[in-house]
Each structure stands twice: as C-alpha cells, then as structure tokens.
Design a protein around this motif. Structure first.
Motif, PDB file in Angstrom:
ATOM      1  N   PHE A 247       0.831  -1.212  -0.109  1.00 21.66           N
ATOM      2  CA  PHE A 247      -0.075  -0.051  -0.151  1.00 21.66           C
ATOM      3  C   PHE A 247       0.827   1.289  -0.014  1.00 21.66           C
ATOM      4  N   ARG A 248       0.490   2.231  -0.905  1.00 25.94           N
ATOM      5  CA  ARG A 248       1.433   3.291  -1.057  1.00 25.94           C
ATOM      6  C   ARG A 248       0.196   4.605  -1.002  1.00 25.94           C
ATOM      7  N   ASN A 249       0.337   5.584  -0.022  1.00 26.14           N
ATOM      8  CA  ASN A 249      -0.628   6.698  -0.387  1.00 26.14           C
ATOM      9  C   ASN A 249      -0.127   7.375  -1.404  1.00 26.14           C
ATOM     10  N   GLU A 250      -0.324   7.228  -2.694  1.00 25.49           N
ATOM     11  CA  GLU A 250       0.186   8.105  -3.899  1.00 25.49           C
ATOM     12  C   GLU A 250      -0.305   9.143  -3.990  1.00 25.49           C
ATOM     13  N   ILE A 251       0.218  10.341  -4.029  1.00 30.35           N
ATOM     14  CA  ILE A 251      -0.311  11.831  -4.318  1.00 30.35           C
ATOM     15  C   ILE A 251      -1.175  11.978  -5.287  1.00 30.35           C
ATOM     16  N   THR A 257      -3.763   1.114 -13.801  1.00 29.08           N
ATOM     17  CA  THR A 257      -3.686   0.438 -12.657  1.00 29.08           C
ATOM     18  C   THR A 257      -1.942   0.970 -12.529  1.00 29.08           C
ATOM     19  N   PHE A 258      -1.366   1.698 -13.329  1.00 31.27           N
ATOM     20  CA  PHE A 258       0.236   1.770 -13.278  1.00 31.27           C
ATOM     21  C   PHE A 258       0.419   2.217 -11.824  1.00 31.27           C
ATOM     22  N   ARG A 259      -0.344   3.454 -11.267  1.00 30.82           N
ATOM     23  CA  ARG A 259       0.210   3.966 -10.123  1.00 30.82           C
ATOM     24  C   ARG A 259      -1.145   3.710  -9.220  1.00 30.82           C
ATOM     25  N   SER A 260      -0.965   2.749  -8.410  1.00 26.55           N
ATOM     26  CA  SER A 260      -2.355   2.658  -7.450  1.00 26.55           C
ATOM     27  C   SER A 260      -1.925   2.720  -6.024  1.00 26.55           C
ATOM     28  N   ARG A 261      -2.986   2.948  -5.211  1.00 27.55           N
ATOM     29  CA  ARG A 261      -2.571   2.835  -3.935  1.00 27.55           C
ATOM     30  C   ARG A 261      -2.733   1.637  -3.056  1.00 27.55           C
ATOM     31  N   GLY A 335       7.788   3.234 -18.802  1.00 28.56           N
ATOM     32  CA  GLY A 335       7.392   2.929 -17.047  1.00 28.56           C
ATOM     33  C   GLY A 335       8.043   1.855 -16.522  1.00 28.56           C
ATOM     34  N   GLU A 336       8.433   1.983 -15.228  1.00 29.26           N
ATOM     35  CA  GLU A 336       9.315   0.870 -14.464  1.00 29.26           C
ATOM     36  C   GLU A 336       7.878  -0.260 -14.161  1.00 29.26           C
ATOM     37  N   LEU A 337       8.642  -1.347 -14.664  1.00 28.55           N
ATOM     38  CA  LEU A 337       7.922  -2.440 -14.261  1.00 28.55           C
ATOM     39  C   LEU A 337       8.321  -3.371 -13.139  1.00 28.55           C
ATOM     40  N   GLU A 338       9.702  -3.276 -12.918  1.00 26.61           N
ATOM     41  CA  GLU A 338      10.445  -3.987 -12.037  1.00 26.61           C
ATOM     42  C   GLU A 338      11.776  -3.504 -11.803  1.00 26.61           C
ATOM     43  N   PRO A 403      15.141  -8.354  -6.577  1.00 30.13           N
ATOM     44  CA  PRO A 403      14.348  -8.085  -8.029  1.00 30.13           C
ATOM     45  C   PRO A 403      12.808  -7.967  -7.413  1.00 30.13           C
ATOM     46  N   SER A 404      12.497  -6.849  -7.676  1.00 37.90           N
ATOM     47  CA  SER A 404      11.185  -6.326  -7.272  1.00 37.90           C
ATOM     48  C   SER A 404      10.110  -5.900  -8.061  1.00 37.90           C
ATOM     49  N   ALA A 405       9.133  -6.977  -8.411  1.00 34.73           N
ATOM     50  CA  ALA A 405       8.170  -6.634  -9.435  1.00 34.73           C
ATOM     51  C   ALA A 405       6.995  -6.203  -9.019  1.00 34.73           C
ATOM     52  N   GLY A 406       6.122  -5.466  -9.807  1.00 34.19           N
ATOM     53  CA  GLY A 406       4.739  -5.312  -9.386  1.00 34.19           C
ATOM     54  C   GLY A 406       3.841  -6.329 -10.148  1.00 34.19           C
ATOM     55  N   ALA A 407       2.798  -6.956  -9.667  1.00 33.97           N
ATOM     56  CA  ALA A 407       2.061  -7.718 -10.425  1.00 33.97           C
ATOM     57  C   ALA A 407       0.903  -6.923 -11.054  1.00 33.97           C
ATOM     58  N   ASP A 408       0.659  -5.953 -10.723  1.00 32.97           N
ATOM     59  CA  ASP A 408      -0.459  -5.204 -11.342  1.00 32.97           C
ATOM     60  C   ASP A 408       0.250  -4.401 -12.636  1.00 32.97           C
ATOM     61  N   ARG A 409       1.391  -3.889 -12.465  1.00 29.55           N
ATOM     62  CA  ARG A 409       2.053  -3.330 -13.642  1.00 29.55           C
ATOM     63  C   ARG A 409       2.547  -4.337 -14.481  1.00 29.55           C
ATOM     64  N   GLY A 410       2.866  -5.708 -14.204  1.00 28.39           N
ATOM     65  CA  GLY A 410       3.090  -6.737 -15.012  1.00 28.39           C
ATOM     66  C   GLY A 410       1.768  -7.024 -15.865  1.00 28.39           C
TER      67      GLY A 410
HETATM   68  P1  ATP Z   1       8.059   4.445  -9.057  1.00 23.63           P
HETATM   69  O1  ATP Z   1       9.115   5.055  -9.121  1.00 23.63           O
HETATM   70  O2  ATP Z   1       6.974   4.344 -10.434  1.00 23.63           O
HETATM   71  O3  ATP Z   1       6.904   5.028  -8.023  1.00 23.63           O
HETATM   72  P2  ATP Z   1       9.183   2.687  -7.306  1.00 23.63           P
HETATM   73  O4  ATP Z   1      10.603   2.701  -7.808  1.00 23.63           O
HETATM   74  O5  ATP Z   1       9.080   3.480  -5.917  1.00 23.63           O
HETATM   75  O6  ATP Z   1       8.187   3.014  -8.525  1.00 23.63           O
HETATM   76  P3  ATP Z   1       9.697   0.173  -6.150  1.00 23.63           P
HETATM   77  O7  ATP Z   1       9.728   0.683  -4.836  1.00 23.63           O
HETATM   78  O8  ATP Z   1      11.138  -0.139  -6.698  1.00 23.63           O
HETATM   79  O9  ATP Z   1       8.879   1.075  -6.978  1.00 23.63           O
HETATM   80  O10 ATP Z   1       8.686  -0.909  -6.097  1.00 23.63           O
HETATM   81  C1  ATP Z   1       9.068  -2.263  -6.781  1.00 23.63           C
HETATM   82  C2  ATP Z   1       7.782  -2.273  -7.942  1.00 23.63           C
HETATM   83  O11 ATP Z   1       6.571  -2.366  -7.322  1.00 23.63           O
HETATM   84  C3  ATP Z   1       7.762  -1.346  -9.065  1.00 23.63           C
HETATM   85  O12 ATP Z   1       8.798  -1.761  -9.985  1.00 23.63           O
HETATM   86  C4  ATP Z   1       6.335  -1.465  -9.574  1.00 23.63           C
HETATM   87  O13 ATP Z   1       6.108  -2.672 -10.401  1.00 23.63           O
HETATM   88  C5  ATP Z   1       5.545  -1.801  -8.280  1.00 23.63           C
HETATM   89  N1  ATP Z   1       4.760  -0.501  -7.765  1.00 23.63           N
HETATM   90  C6  ATP Z   1       5.525   0.232  -7.144  1.00 23.63           C
HETATM   91  N2  ATP Z   1       4.622   1.350  -6.680  1.00 23.63           N
HETATM   92  C7  ATP Z   1       3.533   1.054  -7.552  1.00 23.63           C
HETATM   93  C8  ATP Z   1       2.211   1.531  -7.278  1.00 23.63           C
HETATM   94  N3  ATP Z   1       1.828   2.770  -6.686  1.00 23.63           N
HETATM   95  N4  ATP Z   1       1.028   0.868  -8.128  1.00 23.63           N
HETATM   96  C9  ATP Z   1       1.433  -0.274  -8.598  1.00 23.63           C
HETATM   97  N5  ATP Z   1       2.659  -0.918  -8.397  1.00 23.63           N
HETATM   98  C10 ATP Z   1       3.558  -0.198  -8.010  1.00 23.63           C
END
Ligand code: ATP
Length: 539
Positions: A247-251, A257-261, A335-338, A403-410
């Motif tokens: 969970f991240r309280n993204e502003i 779904t790329f940037r979700s909370r 955009g970052e996937l992992e 190696p830290s991947a986001g399932a939703d971004r994937g």
């Molecule tokens: P960003 O720079 O896009 O905010 P981050 O570098 O903070 O990402 P990490 O902390 O490295 O991201 O997290 C690892 C992975 O978790 C990311 O590569 C991404 O796939 C996923 N992730 C991170 N934040 C989010 C988010 N808000 N919504 C969906 N997926 C996320």
C-alpha cells in the motif's frame, strides 16, 4: 491503432478491470479485477511463482548463474512491528514531494504534473494538466486559450511549446497555471509527504498504537531471514520470494492501474556472499528481463535502464529498472515494471544494529544513524542476523540482490502488449477489423472455448462432454449462443488461444476443429485427442 482509451474500455467491457466502489463514484487509486482479470492476474503470479520459486531446480546451475542455488517462499503479514519501518528507513525517508494549490485546494505530486510553455503577445505562462499524454497538447491549448481569453479565430496568436515538461523540471512555479486553477502562481513550495498508510492497533488508538500498512513486501523477508535459515536449512546462495499486497498513499494515482494505492508485488531477496554479489546482481538483472520476454513482451517495448552512479545509494553496486513502453507515455518514454537492486548488507544490518546512516562516508562500513543526543535514532532488533558458512566457518552478513516486480504493472503491460487490431473474415466471409488480445497461452484467462456449431443434432452433447473433460485441468468456456463467428470474436477479445467447434462432420467422423486465435487456422482433430492436443499447444 493501439491506444490507452481502447485498452481501458475493453478491460471494462469484457471484465478485466473495474474501478473500485464504482457504484459510489469510485475511489481514486483502487482497482478491482473482474472475472477475466482475476484469472489473468493469478496466471501472472502463478507463472512468477512457478518459474522463480517452486519450479526452480536447485541441483542444476541455470544458464548465466555463478552456481546452483536454492529458492523458497514466504507469506508475511501486511502490518508489522512499527520498528520495522523505522529501521528500514521508510518512516523517515519514504516520501514524495507534493504541492498544494491555494485556489482549488487540490494536491499534486510535483514530478507528475505535466504541461507546456505557452506564449501570447509578451506573456509566457506554463499551462499544466493531469490529462493523459494523448490529450495533453489539446488540453494545454484549450486551457491557454481560455486563460488568454482567445477566440478560436485568433488561435494563431497563441504559441504552445513542443516540449512536454513536468513541474519538477521548472526553475520556479510562479508562472504556472495549476491543473485546476484559473489564475497563475497558486502552487505552494513542494513539501515532503510520507507515503505509508497509517492505522491503529487495538481499541485505545493512541499514537503509541500507530501501525503502518506495508509499502513493500521486502521487509517481511528480511525480518524472517533467521527463521528461514534455521527452519529450512537453506544455504547461501539462496533466495526467498514473496507475493503480496502493498500500500502506498500515492499523491496522484494515475495511468489506470500503473500507479495505484493498493497493489501487489512479487519480490525476491537473494542472499549471497559479499564477494559474489556483483555476479549475482548481473544474473538476476538478465534473468528477470528474459522472463518478461518469454511471456510475450516484445524486445522493442522493453528496456533495461541501469541507474547512473549518482542515482545509487552508496552501499549499492547497481540498480537497474526493467521498463515498458506503456501506451500512456509519450513515444520514447518508458515506465518501471520491476527494479533489480543490489542492496549490500544495508537491510539485514539495519534490522540488527539500528537504522544505518545512508549518508555515511563512502568506502567505510555504514554507521548507525544517530539522533541529536548522539544516541541511535532507531534501534535495531539486537538479534544476530549474520550467517555462518558451515564449510569455511566464516561468519558474515550476506549481501542482497532484490528483484522487485509489481504484479499489477506486469498485468497492465501484458494487456497493453496483447491488444491488437487486425483483419479477419466475418460470418459472410467479408474482411472486418477484429480486436484480439494476443496473450501468451500461459497467461490467457480462458485457455479454450468449446462451441457446438448449432444447438441441435446432438452437437451440444458432444461439446459439453469435451468441455467437462477439459474443465478438470484448465479454465474453459462453453458457448452455444448466436452465430459462431460472433462467438469467435468474443473469445478473441478475451484472449482465448483456442476455440474447439463441434460441427456436422463431427457426427460422422468424430473430429472437431481447433481454431488458433492468432493465425486463424483451423485444424481437424479426433475428439479423443482434443485434450492431449490442447495441453501440448498450451505448453
Ligand atoms: P515508481 O518510481 O514508479 O513510484 P518505485 O521505484 O517506487 O516505483 P519500487 O519501490 O521499486 O517502485 O517497487 C517495486 C515495484 O512495485 C515497481 O517496479 C512497480 O512494479 C511496483 N509498484 C510500486 N509502486 C506502485 C504503485 N503505486 N502501483 C502499482 N505498482 C507499484
């Protein structure tokens, strides 16, 4: 043409993704997976778990790896002891810069608001917007016309810059027209905003009962390092993998779904000897990139971006991001996937000794961060999290590759890659545009659909039998309604790789057709061989 609008609309129409709490107007930054979406996401996570953890053979050295290694799994809690976040650095350092708009009272992430310089006569202003990239230019122009009170016939009096910039790329924000404002210069100076969601434990709910929803799954692995070593007898080098919600309280949550909370991560912490960490870093970086390619992401849409030396934490030898050319980004942006990070011994040592000071002088072992009274700012667990090598009897704190991947971004990248428009003959043999989700068969939500050509002559009975048999081992769909051409189209949109049709010939020669989603070829196969053929094709 692939566009984000079309992908989003298909996702909603076909039940891949819905906005959370939609009947109440939705809630920003939260998404629900519908019947097709949940299968796709499970398949992505299952592929990761099988390929990285359960299916990993620790008796052979994989290509490119320095040696054999072990992989095990973990499932830790979302809420952990608050001290975890103090020692990990998230409590002090996990923030973004935000700006508030004094006029609209809205809040924005400084590095996410985009815009362009606009000029009319001798006034130059920066017009910003939260519109998606495809609409950005039009939206900037529309807002600038309104600001300068220009009529359409005077549109050529306005000059709009070619370059799209974010607020953090500007020298100051005095000439900015904020996304929801009518006047200039309404933004505050950027301020830090911690991204962790706070909650309280128990009924009393004082500040001392405050806890946090995890912003990453990784820390659950570090704090269990000793438990795993002691209970499973793994030996270095080895990795622990975990899939779970973060969970991240993204502003400014945005871009679908790329940037979700609330989102899911698939993370590995790989523990190795310090002197071998660079080789392992390179191995994981390359292996993770290859993984996305084997599941269908194209070479052209993926890049590996190595962080520059200045971007690295000084304990880190390297960090690389695997990035994807999402359609909501301007051409040439990814955009970052992992992220694959070399984290040195930072995390384990912090949980042992107390939070290490990220500003310790380079080249020296990192010191525990001290407060203004010269005492440790956040004390560690005091537990010994070092590792003893049974063969050499050496004791050391392992280095970590993450190696830290986001399932939703994937999932989103696989959906974007899969979306295709091509041409196929309709029921009358005329070529029509068809929308097809070319998902890799391992990821496809429905593996096969079974149709009787018509609802008579015993065809449904045969089709239902095939359906029943396949259903035992995979997700199959049965459909007998409407023209068969239309049924094919529906499956194309769902990404179903194979359609099995029972027709008039079936009744005489006991064969059915198998139609390939991508090539549209139809082959006749004996009924008793259908299951075996489909299994082989899916592999
Ligand atoms: P960003 O720079 O896009 O905010 P981050 O570098 O903070 O990402 P990490 O902390 O490295 O991201 O997290 C690892 C992975 O978790 C990311 O590569 C991404 O796939 C996923 N992730 C991170 N934040 C989010 C988010 N808000 N919504 C969906 N997926 C996320």
């Amino acid at each position: 043409m692939k566009s984000m609008d079309k992908i989003v609309s298909l996702c909603k129409r076909r039940g891949f993704l819905f906005q959370s709490s939609e009947i109440y107007g939705g809630i920003q930054g939260f998404w629900d997976y519908g019947p097709l979406g949940v299968e796709l996401k499970r398949n992505v996570k299952e592929a990761w778990w099988t390929d990285m953890i359960r299916g990993h053979n620790d008796l052979i050295t994989p290509a490119g790896a320095p040696s054999t290694f072990e992989m095990v799994g973990l499932d830790s809690t979302i809420i952990m002891h608050p001290q975890v976040w103090k020692c990990s650095g998230h409590y002090d350092l996990f923030h973004d810069h935000m700006v508030d708009c004094r006029e609209s009272k809205k809040r924005y992430r400084f590095d996410q608001v985009r815009g362009r310089w606009c000029e009319h006569r001798d006034q130059k202003i920066f017009v910003s917007t939260l519109a998606e990239v495809e609409q950005e230019l039009d939206e900037v122009r529309r807002r600038a016309m309104k600001f300068f009170k220009l009529r359409p016939k005077n549109a050529d009096e306005l000059t709009v810059g070619n370059e799209s910039l974010t607020l953090d790329q500007l020298d100051d924000t005095h000439s900015v027209l904020a996304p929801d404002a009518k006047s200039l210069d309404t933004l505050t100076e950027p301020r830090e905003f911690n991204l962790m969601f706070k909650t309280t434990i128990g009924a009393l709910g004082g500040e001392e009962d405050a806890a946090f929803l995890r912003p990453e799954t990784a820390q659950g692995i570090f704090v269990n390092f000793k438990n795993v070593v002691d209970s499973s007898r793994v030996k270095i080098p080895f990795g622990i993998g975990q899939i779970g919600k973060s969970f991240r309280n993204e502003i400014t949550p945005r871009n679908f779904t790329f940037r979700s909370r609330e989102f899911e991560q698939m993370e590995i912490e790989f523990f190795c000897r310090p002197d071998q960490s660079q080789e392992w870093y390179r191995y994981w970086r390359d292996r993770r990139l290859a993984w996305y390619k084997t599941l269908g992401l194209s070479d052209e849409s993926l890049i590996m971006r190595e962080h520059h030396v200045e971007e690295l934490a000084h304990y880190s030898v390297g960090t690389a991001d695997i990035e994807y050319a999402f359609p909501f980004l301007p051409p040439g942006e990814y955009g970052e996937l992992e992220g694959i990070a070399h984290r040195g011994d930072f995390d384990l040592r912090s949980h042992m000794e107390g939070k290490l000071d990220p500003n310790s002088p380079p080249g020296e072992p990192m010191k525990v961060e001290l407060n203004e009274h010269g005492k440790p700012k956040h004390r560690g667990s005091g537990k010994d999290l070092s590792y003893r090598d049974e063969v050499t009897n050496e004791k050391f704190v392992p280095h970590v590759i993450e190696p830290s991947a986001g399932a939703d971004r994937g999932v989103l990248a696989f959906l974007c890659e899969a979306y295709t428009e091509d041409e196929a003959p309709d029921e009358n043999g005329e070529m029509q545009v068809r929308t097809v989700m070319k998902l890799h068969p391992r990821l496809a939500p429905v593996k096969a659909a079974v149709f009787p050509l018509v609802k008579k002559d015993g065809m449904p009975e045969v089709a239902q039998e095939i359906y029943g048999e396949l259903k035992q081992s995979m997700n199959v769909f049965y459909d007998e309604k409407g023209a068969v051409g239309r049924r094919y189209r529906r499956q194309d949109e769902a990404g179903t790789p194979y359609c099995i049709t029972v027709d008039t010939d079936t009744l005489t020669d006991k064969t059915v057709t198998i139609r390939d989603r991508d090539t549209l070829e139809q082959t006749r196969v004996k009924i008793d061989e259908v299951a075996a053929v489909i299994h082989t094709l899916l592999r």
